[in-house]
Design a protein around this motif. Structure first.
Motif, mmCIF file in Angstrom:
data_model
loop_
_atom_site.group_PDB
_atom_site.id
_atom_site.type_symbol
_atom_site.label_atom_id
_atom_site.label_comp_id
_atom_site.label_asym_id
_atom_site.label_seq_id
_atom_site.Cartn_x
_atom_site.Cartn_y
_atom_site.Cartn_z
ATOM 1 N N ILE A 241 35.214 -53.892 -0.106
ATOM 2 C CA ILE A 241 35.891 -53.190 -1.320
ATOM 3 C C ILE A 241 36.973 -53.948 -1.888
ATOM 4 N N LEU A 242 37.708 -54.528 -0.958
ATOM 5 C CA LEU A 242 38.950 -55.355 -1.364
ATOM 6 C C LEU A 242 38.627 -56.539 -2.123
ATOM 7 N N GLN A 243 37.399 -57.037 -1.731
ATOM 8 C CA GLN A 243 36.697 -58.416 -2.446
ATOM 9 C C GLN A 243 36.295 -57.948 -3.897
ATOM 10 N N ILE A 244 35.774 -56.723 -3.881
ATOM 11 C CA ILE A 244 35.167 -56.321 -5.184
ATOM 12 C C ILE A 244 36.144 -56.009 -6.117
ATOM 13 N N ALA A 245 37.307 -55.297 -5.426
ATOM 14 C CA ALA A 245 38.469 -54.983 -6.365
ATOM 15 C C ALA A 245 39.012 -56.263 -7.021
ATOM 16 N N GLU A 246 39.413 -57.441 -6.224
ATOM 17 C CA GLU A 246 39.570 -58.474 -6.927
ATOM 18 C C GLU A 246 38.770 -59.181 -7.902
ATOM 19 N N ASP A 247 37.472 -59.070 -7.425
ATOM 20 C CA ASP A 247 36.540 -59.494 -8.555
ATOM 21 C C ASP A 247 36.880 -58.841 -9.725
ATOM 22 N N HIS A 248 37.145 -57.600 -9.621
ATOM 23 C CA HIS A 248 37.238 -56.797 -10.876
ATOM 24 C C HIS A 248 38.739 -56.855 -11.799
ATOM 25 N N GLY A 249 39.475 -57.821 -10.950
ATOM 26 C CA GLY A 249 40.656 -58.374 -11.663
ATOM 27 C C GLY A 249 41.909 -57.394 -11.095
ATOM 28 N N MET A 250 41.556 -56.422 -10.276
ATOM 29 C CA MET A 250 42.609 -55.686 -9.436
ATOM 30 C C MET A 250 43.588 -56.543 -8.651
ATOM 31 N N LYS A 251 44.701 -55.783 -8.498
ATOM 32 C CA LYS A 251 45.800 -56.527 -7.422
ATOM 33 C C LYS A 251 45.510 -55.758 -6.188
ATOM 34 N N VAL A 252 45.382 -56.815 -4.951
ATOM 35 C CA VAL A 252 44.960 -56.337 -3.717
ATOM 36 C C VAL A 252 46.145 -56.573 -2.828
ATOM 37 N N SER A 253 46.942 -55.272 -2.483
ATOM 38 C CA SER A 253 48.081 -55.418 -1.485
ATOM 39 C C SER A 253 47.971 -55.001 -0.170
ATOM 40 N N GLU A 254 47.770 -55.892 0.744
ATOM 41 C CA GLU A 254 47.475 -55.431 2.193
ATOM 42 C C GLU A 254 48.866 -55.597 2.930
ATOM 43 N N ARG A 255 49.398 -54.346 3.024
ATOM 44 C CA ARG A 255 50.870 -54.233 3.521
ATOM 45 C C ARG A 255 50.939 -52.888 4.068
ATOM 46 N N ASP A 256 52.266 -52.830 5.013
ATOM 47 C CA ASP A 256 52.472 -51.296 5.341
ATOM 48 C C ASP A 256 52.752 -50.364 4.515
ATOM 49 N N ILE A 257 52.457 -49.124 4.522
ATOM 50 C CA ILE A 257 52.949 -48.231 3.621
ATOM 51 C C ILE A 257 53.312 -47.054 4.486
ATOM 52 N N THR A 258 54.412 -46.453 3.994
ATOM 53 C CA THR A 258 54.837 -45.179 4.706
ATOM 54 C C THR A 258 54.486 -43.788 4.034
ATOM 55 N N VAL A 259 54.330 -42.863 4.814
ATOM 56 C CA VAL A 259 54.145 -41.613 4.407
ATOM 57 C C VAL A 259 54.991 -41.037 3.208
ATOM 58 N N GLU A 260 56.176 -41.534 3.500
ATOM 59 C CA GLU A 260 57.254 -41.101 2.148
ATOM 60 C C GLU A 260 56.445 -41.901 0.783
ATOM 61 N N GLU A 261 56.156 -43.194 1.013
ATOM 62 C CA GLU A 261 55.675 -43.771 -0.125
ATOM 63 C C GLU A 261 54.241 -43.279 -0.730
ATOM 64 N N LEU A 262 53.536 -42.951 0.213
ATOM 65 C CA LEU A 262 52.080 -42.437 0.196
ATOM 66 C C LEU A 262 52.223 -41.134 -0.834
ATOM 67 N N LEU A 263 53.236 -40.261 -0.320
ATOM 68 C CA LEU A 263 53.064 -39.080 -0.980
ATOM 69 C C LEU A 263 53.894 -39.107 -2.632
ATOM 70 N N GLU A 264 54.845 -39.966 -2.722
ATOM 71 C CA GLU A 264 55.575 -40.382 -4.011
ATOM 72 C C GLU A 264 54.541 -40.900 -4.802
ATOM 73 N N ARG A 265 53.509 -41.940 -4.342
ATOM 74 C CA ARG A 265 52.823 -42.302 -5.534
ATOM 75 C C ARG A 265 51.638 -41.369 -5.478
ATOM 76 N N SER A 266 51.163 -40.673 -4.618
ATOM 77 C CA SER A 266 50.122 -39.528 -5.042
ATOM 78 C C SER A 266 50.406 -38.617 -5.957
ATOM 79 N N ALA A 267 51.850 -38.470 -6.165
ATOM 80 C CA ALA A 267 52.175 -37.396 -7.259
ATOM 81 C C ALA A 267 51.897 -38.042 -8.646
#
Length: 333
Positions: A241-267
């Motif tokens: 999926i990450l390769q396909i996303a890249e093929d479609h011109g998306m930015k792929v970020s493989e990094r740590d993500i916190t619950v706080e950031e997850l909930l903030e972005r999900s809003a």
């Protein structure tokens, strides 16, 4: 339609490791194996497996998806469990030959033939709690399956668990039955108490994986997922999926993500979340449950980017789009 993974082909491919070498592959009945009650696997969980699929294309040809990647991980799991080293070329031939034998049984898309290579320690010794099995058995089961979500793709509800882990951190990269067993009690508890479909394990606020799939967050044209380390399973579908996303011109970020950031972005209205796995492909997440509160992800429905990436993957698997990465292996007629 039978429940996913409960129908098996009559025969399987099997080889054993005895006297420091692998036997020739045999085709044997898939309804039983002979195992000593003192076998290492039954007492000390020396077991690992893989899950991959073969697909029928419109021209009638059968193609196995990303077999090389699955065999690599199978070899890695065997090594990390100190099982005998597998012969990768032999395993590849076992998979191709058993699929070829049942080529006529491979369902049309969205169905597929699910392939389950399995490696278990067979030495009869209950005194080897701190030593590996000197002998083992490797077999390849086939199960024709329909769409994992035959009733329609309903966005999942995930409980965010910051206190537990799916499995012991040093076992994360191993695709072993014990990891699934250790995740089961909290998953069943979450289902009964908050009607969650799965748990997203986030030890100390670090977003990792669910009990049976990798987790992806999609924010506009960016796809975010935890960077690979030894604490969780390196999913083949995740990598795809990450390769396909890249093929479609998306930015792929493989990094740590916190619950706080997850909930903030999900809003945010254009945020999406999904789980990736061989059986589930790419499944949308609509709700997070955290500290007795529910958080809607984006608009709570299956998001357009999730569905686009899912379709792009299916199109390659089903032979409807070009396989530019040579992910498919054609099974000889």
């Amino acid at each position: 339609m039978a429940v996913f993974g409960t129908v098996f082909m009559p025969q399987m491919a099997l080889a054993t490791f005895v006297n420091d070498e692998w036997t020739d592959t045999e085709f044997v009945s898939a309804d039983s194996i002979q195992l000593h009650p003192g076998a290492h696997v039954l007492h000390y969980s020396s077991t690992c497996f893989e899950g991959l699929k073969a697909f029928k294309h419109e021209d009638g040809n059968i193609n196995i998806f990303r077999m090389d990647k699955n065999i690599e991980r199978f070899a890695q799991s065997s090594r990390l469990l100190n099982l005998p080293e597998i012969d990768k070329a032999q395993v590849e031939k076992m998979i191709i030959d058993i699929v070829a034998k049942y080529a006529s049984e491979v369902p049309e898309p969205p169905g597929s033939m699910y392939i389950r290579p399995t490696h278990i320690g067979t030495e009869a010794s209950i005194g080897k709690a701190a030593a590996p099995s000197a002998s083992s058995m490797l077999y390849v089961l086939l199960s024709p399956v329909g769409d994992y979500f035959a009733g329609g793709l309903k966005p999942l509800r995930l409980l965010l668990d910051e206190t537990g882990m799916r499995c012991a951190p040093h076992m994360g990269m191993v695709k072993s039955g014990g990891n699934y067993a250790s995740a089961l009690p909290p998953i069943l508890k979450a289902r009964s108490e908050v009607q969650a479909d799965q748990i997203l394990f986030c030890p100390n606020g670090d977003v990792q994986e669910t009990g049976a799939a990798n987790f992806l967050l999609i924010d506009g044209d960016e796809i975010i997922t935890k960077g690979l380390d030894s604490s969780f399973l390196h999913g083949v579908t995740r990598a795809t999926i990450l390769q396909i996303a890249e093929d479609h011109g998306m930015k792929v970020s493989e990094r740590d993500i916190t619950v706080e950031e997850l909930l903030e972005r999900s809003a945010k209205p254009n945020t999406e979340a999904a789980l990736s796995g061989t059986a589930a492909v790419l499944t949308p997440v609509g709700t997070f449950i955290h500290n007795d509160k529910e958080y809607q992800v984006g608009n709570g429905e299956a998001g357009p980017v999730t569905m686009k990436l899912r379709q792009a993957l299916n199109d390659i698997q089903w032979g409807k789009a070009e396989d530019t990465h040579n992910w498919l292996v054609k099974v000889p007629n």
